[in-house]
Enzyme design. Sequence first.
Site, PDB file in Angstrom:
ATOM      1  N   TYR A 162     -38.535  -8.472   5.936  1.00  0.00           N
ATOM      2  CA  TYR A 162     -37.858  -8.264   7.216  1.00  0.00           C
ATOM      3  C   TYR A 162     -36.773  -7.184   7.099  1.00  0.00           C
ATOM      4  O   TYR A 162     -36.665  -6.307   7.953  1.00  0.00           O
ATOM      5  CB  TYR A 162     -37.245  -9.588   7.672  1.00  0.00           C
ATOM      6  CG  TYR A 162     -36.668  -9.583   9.069  1.00  0.00           C
ATOM      7  CD1 TYR A 162     -37.497  -9.685  10.179  1.00  0.00           C
ATOM      8  CD2 TYR A 162     -35.292  -9.491   9.272  1.00  0.00           C
ATOM      9  CE1 TYR A 162     -36.969  -9.697  11.462  1.00  0.00           C
ATOM     10  CE2 TYR A 162     -34.750  -9.501  10.539  1.00  0.00           C
ATOM     11  CZ  TYR A 162     -35.595  -9.605  11.638  1.00  0.00           C
ATOM     12  OH  TYR A 162     -35.062  -9.614  12.894  1.00  0.00           O
ATOM     13  N   ILE A 195     -28.396 -14.742  16.782  1.00  0.00           N
ATOM     14  CA  ILE A 195     -28.488 -14.926  18.234  1.00  0.00           C
ATOM     15  C   ILE A 195     -29.065 -16.307  18.541  1.00  0.00           C
ATOM     16  O   ILE A 195     -29.930 -16.821  17.819  1.00  0.00           O
ATOM     17  CB  ILE A 195     -29.381 -13.841  18.870  1.00  0.00           C
ATOM     18  CG1 ILE A 195     -28.912 -12.437  18.430  1.00  0.00           C
ATOM     19  CG2 ILE A 195     -29.368 -13.959  20.391  1.00  0.00           C
ATOM     20  CD1 ILE A 195     -27.493 -12.079  18.837  1.00  0.00           C
TER      21      ILE A 195
END
Length: 252
Positions: A162, A195
């Site tokens: 990632y 988030i």
Amino acid sequence: MQLQDKVIIITGGGQGLGRAMAEHLAARGARLALVDLNQERLDEAVAACMAAGSEVRAYLCNVAQEDQVVDMVTRVADDFGAIHGLVNNAGILRDGLLLKVRDGEISKLSLAQWQSVIDVNLTGVFLCTREVAAKMVERKNEGVIVNISSISRAGNIGQTNYSAAKAGVAAATVVWARELARYGIRVAGVAPGFIETEMTASMKPEALEKMTAGIPLKRMGRPQEIAHSVAYLFENDYYTGRILELDGGLRV
């Protein structure tokens, strides 16, 4: 660029951050092409955006597949008559340590874990950007491409794949901004921190508490705050070639 009546493609637009962006841009008058692999989620997102008064269409597409991306972008351009924007939001996680040793046994991050994330999170961004930029030039539409990177681009434990993909997205953003400016195309990015999404909501409370404690603002970001930032990048005509960090002051 004013958002009213502009045609914008959002990948991963059926859920999570993508849906939050879609609803925010729809409320500002944009016409949306939502791209995802989940038809049910797409239908829900389309209905929500139409309730805001926007023209919205759904497109099933795997952004890691070149033929599907080429077909999707062509269909969007034909359906709407133009393309003015793209949000490269689609992404997946396949976290794992490079090596893990337990009881003398070594397990490794698999090539499949590596490649699947690179395919979607980096190659998918490349394919969508290339095809949308080409269509903008072909149809003489000036526009904006917004790439969703991550603060993990600096390197985050357990996220070799990632982090590498998001670092690549950030670097490509600078390259493409310089290459495409001559055609009236701006390219910028947003690098979110932690988030509030379905993924973080499924975490154990103690893990969430530990994560939040390291953020100077002592809370995770909200999807609507990312959506607001994406709208800003579309509307500010002098912003290009830079990554807007939105992480509550956190650095990894």
